[in-house]
Scaffold this active site. Structure first.
Site, PDB file in Angstrom:
ATOM      1  N   GLY A   1       1.035  -1.172   0.474  1.00 35.68           N
ATOM      2  CA  GLY A   1      -0.230   0.458  -0.046  1.00 35.68           C
ATOM      3  C   GLY A   1       0.930   1.241  -0.406  1.00 35.68           C
ATOM      4  O   GLY A   1       1.854   1.058   0.485  1.00 35.68           O
ATOM      5  N   SER A   2       0.895   2.140  -0.385  1.00 37.06           N
ATOM      6  CA  SER A   2       1.007   3.257  -0.501  1.00 37.06           C
ATOM      7  C   SER A   2       0.715   3.737   0.914  1.00 37.06           C
ATOM      8  O   SER A   2      -0.024   4.258   1.747  1.00 37.06           O
ATOM      9  CB  SER A   2       0.160   4.187  -2.075  1.00 37.06           C
ATOM     10  OG  SER A   2       0.602   4.220  -2.756  1.00 37.06           O
ATOM     11  N   GLY A   3       1.692   5.317   1.218  1.00 36.79           N
ATOM     12  CA  GLY A   3       1.427   5.520   2.537  1.00 36.79           C
ATOM     13  C   GLY A   3       2.774   5.872   3.652  1.00 36.79           C
ATOM     14  O   GLY A   3       2.273   6.027   4.460  1.00 36.79           O
ATOM     15  N   HIS A   4       3.938   4.732   2.696  1.00 34.69           N
ATOM     16  CA  HIS A   4       5.242   4.613   4.066  1.00 34.69           C
ATOM     17  C   HIS A   4       5.669   4.971   3.166  1.00 34.69           C
ATOM     18  O   HIS A   4       7.172   4.482   3.212  1.00 34.69           O
ATOM     19  CB  HIS A   4       4.727   2.562   3.946  1.00 34.69           C
ATOM     20  CG  HIS A   4       3.746   2.267   4.086  1.00 34.69           C
ATOM     21  ND1 HIS A   4       2.714   2.344   5.282  1.00 34.69           N
ATOM     22  CD2 HIS A   4       2.360   0.833   3.886  1.00 34.69           C
ATOM     23  CE1 HIS A   4       1.892   2.002   5.757  1.00 34.69           C
ATOM     24  NE2 HIS A   4       1.808   0.943   4.528  1.00 34.69           N
TER      25      HIS A   4
ATOM     26  N   LYS B   1       5.305  -8.264   2.724  1.00 32.24           N
ATOM     27  CA  LYS B   1       5.091  -7.386   4.202  1.00 32.24           C
ATOM     28  C   LYS B   1       3.789  -8.883   4.327  1.00 32.24           C
ATOM     29  O   LYS B   1       2.839  -8.474   3.626  1.00 32.24           O
ATOM     30  CB  LYS B   1       4.705  -5.686   4.021  1.00 32.24           C
ATOM     31  CG  LYS B   1       6.187  -5.189   3.920  1.00 32.24           C
ATOM     32  CD  LYS B   1       5.985  -3.641   4.808  1.00 32.24           C
ATOM     33  CE  LYS B   1       4.785  -2.799   4.374  1.00 32.24           C
ATOM     34  NZ  LYS B   1       4.408  -2.700   2.663  1.00 32.24           N
TER      35      LYS B   1
ATOM     36  N   ASP C   1      -2.362  -8.526   0.964  1.00 33.43           N
ATOM     37  CA  ASP C   1      -0.351  -8.299   0.053  1.00 33.43           C
ATOM     38  C   ASP C   1      -0.238 -10.420  -0.532  1.00 33.43           C
ATOM     39  O   ASP C   1       0.102 -10.256  -1.426  1.00 33.43           O
ATOM     40  CB  ASP C   1       0.868  -7.356   1.021  1.00 33.43           C
ATOM     41  CG  ASP C   1       0.522  -6.508   0.870  1.00 33.43           C
ATOM     42  OD1 ASP C   1      -0.519  -5.893   2.494  1.00 33.43           O
ATOM     43  OD2 ASP C   1       0.869  -5.947   0.399  1.00 33.43           O
TER      44      ASP C   1
ATOM     45  N   HIS D   1      -0.292   1.392   9.653  1.00 36.71           N
ATOM     46  CA  HIS D   1      -1.596   1.878   9.268  1.00 36.71           C
ATOM     47  C   HIS D   1      -2.536   2.326  10.612  1.00 36.71           C
ATOM     48  O   HIS D   1      -3.399   2.107  10.063  1.00 36.71           O
ATOM     49  CB  HIS D   1      -2.168   0.925   8.472  1.00 36.71           C
ATOM     50  CG  HIS D   1      -1.906  -0.285   7.440  1.00 36.71           C
ATOM     51  ND1 HIS D   1      -1.320  -1.222   7.798  1.00 36.71           N
ATOM     52  CD2 HIS D   1      -1.119   0.085   6.319  1.00 36.71           C
ATOM     53  CE1 HIS D   1      -0.139  -2.235   6.958  1.00 36.71           C
ATOM     54  NE2 HIS D   1      -0.718  -0.590   5.637  1.00 36.71           N
TER      55      HIS D   1
END
Lengths: 331, 331
Positions: free
Chosen positions: A54-57, A105, A110, A219
């Site tokens: 996921g994006s945001g990391h 991860k 995922d 998250h």
């Protein structure tokens, strides 16, 4: 909510376009949402390392694409797994006859999607292995995860297995190295506050004025418990204690004090100082370190600590040249 | 207020101790609060570049100490100038017979204190020059400043003049180069929210739910005006417009999209994409870039843009090897 975006639904594509504009050494497929090295022909016969999530990391994962580290990274929506088609496209674009290693991860979406991508890849006659990263000692099962969550050790596995792949090692060896790094690594995170996704537009959880979350997920998913705010020395001790209770860390380590997105670097160095002291008091020494924002959770204030037991060959691979947007040395 | 500190009065010393623990290649005088290269004897006969300022802007300045950039950096209290004794000690520790260049951000306290340090240094028979950095186009006079404030161009001057000093250039040449970089650079910052110093324990100013500050200073001091929140494209355009209205940027530039401390890297790349488009539409191209947290304001959400007109020799000096905690390439 105030965010530096054009629209919640455009943020991932816009950020990928910005990455492409800023880094001509990367090739960015904005449409299919993956990033790979532009000069990929140079690595023919090399095991392709592909990760994503996921994006945001950020900078994880696209910020770690380049010589010495990843071959490609897939970007999902914010806090959402990429889909198998993205992973397949990234693998196809970078595989060079020596197979593909997926670094995954441990989040349910995922895991399932990378598994499907591996099957699709097999249908095309391309060999792959997957290594699961599950270094977070905070909780055994969690929102989005069966088993332990994958966090900071992802970067360590990408760097160390990436260096081995760069030297021409074969797929089983590179996969074994990534698994070894994961087995030697443990992480623990502490949040001082929540993070806000562009789509939700409001904080993902709430913490009181003087409250923190011990064992936070990347998250914002719940950790072990809430506790009153405490001095940096106590927070560092709590993180180190949780990590060292889980694995016998003796001798040399690679240590990361990772900012989750909104904690000033000034404060991260205060934490590093306390982590260093907490480890020294246990007879553990830090041979290499990172201090900064590497595996973030959007705008979350807080930090995580990742430790990796590292003897001679791991340190040598860690020191090998790397040239990515977010990690660079020796070249 | 939740901060990763032990006590407000200990934060600078604790962070310097953390810097020392993390970076053995730096020598940190925690007592006198300055940082210099550990292997300093290697640079005998070299002009010493010394900078510094209030803490809270990390990695500026200590994160830019190392081969190819600064020789030393002095850390003041948070958002407070270092004192002349610190600057004198840093200059004495690093001068190697070729004089000292002080790089000074234009804030009244810094200017007066560096001036006094230069006089003290002169009393000891050590030659120095000072170059004032005043690249922020937002306001002419401000809280803490007569004239324009110094922001992002500081990093550019430290890098480019640092590379020239590394090549053995003399003091007038290195000083002239730093002044040239400043003259060729302009910055503009936008805050989405306030920052909180450890000592104050509460935000330095207030912004409404949907309000931003255009032209913010790096300590949260007022800019040009408040405005409603807008998409990233409009904010980038506002910053680029303010910069390009002040200086004729044509041809090649070095561009930095700088995070102020609490804006996710994901969002900074969205902004970079828009800055790139806004410049292209004006016929300006970006030859080199930085995207990330480089000149921060503790935990302030927002960004600044710095542009530097850069022709052949500036770009060559920019590309020269550098090895510091926060900026590293080619070595």
């Amino acid at each position: 909510m105030k965010k530096l975006i054009n629209a919640p639904e455009a943020v991932v594509a816009d950020a990928l376009a910005g990455l492409a504009a800023a880094h001509p050494e990367l090739s960015v497929d904005v449409e299919r949402r993956f990033v790979h090295r532009a000069a990929h022909a140079a690595t023919a016969g090399k095991v392709a390392l592909v990760s994503g999530g996921g994006s945001g990391h950020e900078p994880l994962h696209a910020g770690f694409v380049g010589p010495g580290m990843l071959d490609a990274a897939c970007a999902g929506e914010v806090f959402t797994s990429p889909v198998p088609d993205q992973m397949l496209a990234a693998a196809q674009a970078t595989q060079a006859g020596a197979g593909v290693l997926f670094l995954v991860k441990n989040y349910t979406g995922d895991v399932l999607n990378f598994q499907m991508a591996a099957e699709l890849l097999e249908d095309e006659g391309i060999e792959s292995r997957s290594v699961l990263i599950n270094d977070d000692v905070a909780v055994e099962d969690s929102l989005y995860t069966a088993g332990r969550r994958g966090t900071g050790a992802t970067l360590f596995a990408e760097k160390i297995a990436g260096a081995l792949a760069e030297r021409g090692a074969d797929l089983p060896s590179v996969a074994a190295m990534a698994a070894r790094v994961n087995a030697e690594s443990r992480s623990f995170g502490i949040a001082l506050g929540p993070c806000t996704t562009p789509a939700a537009g409001r904080p993902g959880f709430e913490l009181g004025e003087d409250e923190i979350e011990l064992g936070i997920g990347i998250h914002g998913e719940p950790g072990r418990r809430r506790a009153p705010m405490a001095p940096a020395a106590e927070l560092a001790e709590a993180a180190v204690d949780a990590i060292c209770a889980d694995l016998d860390f003796t001798g040399e380590t690679i240590a990361m004090v990772n900012g989750m997105g909104a904690s000033p670097l000034l404060e991260l160095y205060v934490v590093y100082n306390e982590v260093d002291k907490a480890l020294k008091s246990r007879g553990i020494s830090i041979a290499r370190n990172l201090v900064g924002n590497y595996v973030t959770s959007l705008d979350m204030p807080g930090f995580s600590v990742t430790l990796c037991r590292a003897d001679g060959d791991l340190l040598e691979l860690w020191d090998a040249p790397v040239r990515t947007p977010a990690l660079r040395w020796g070249m």
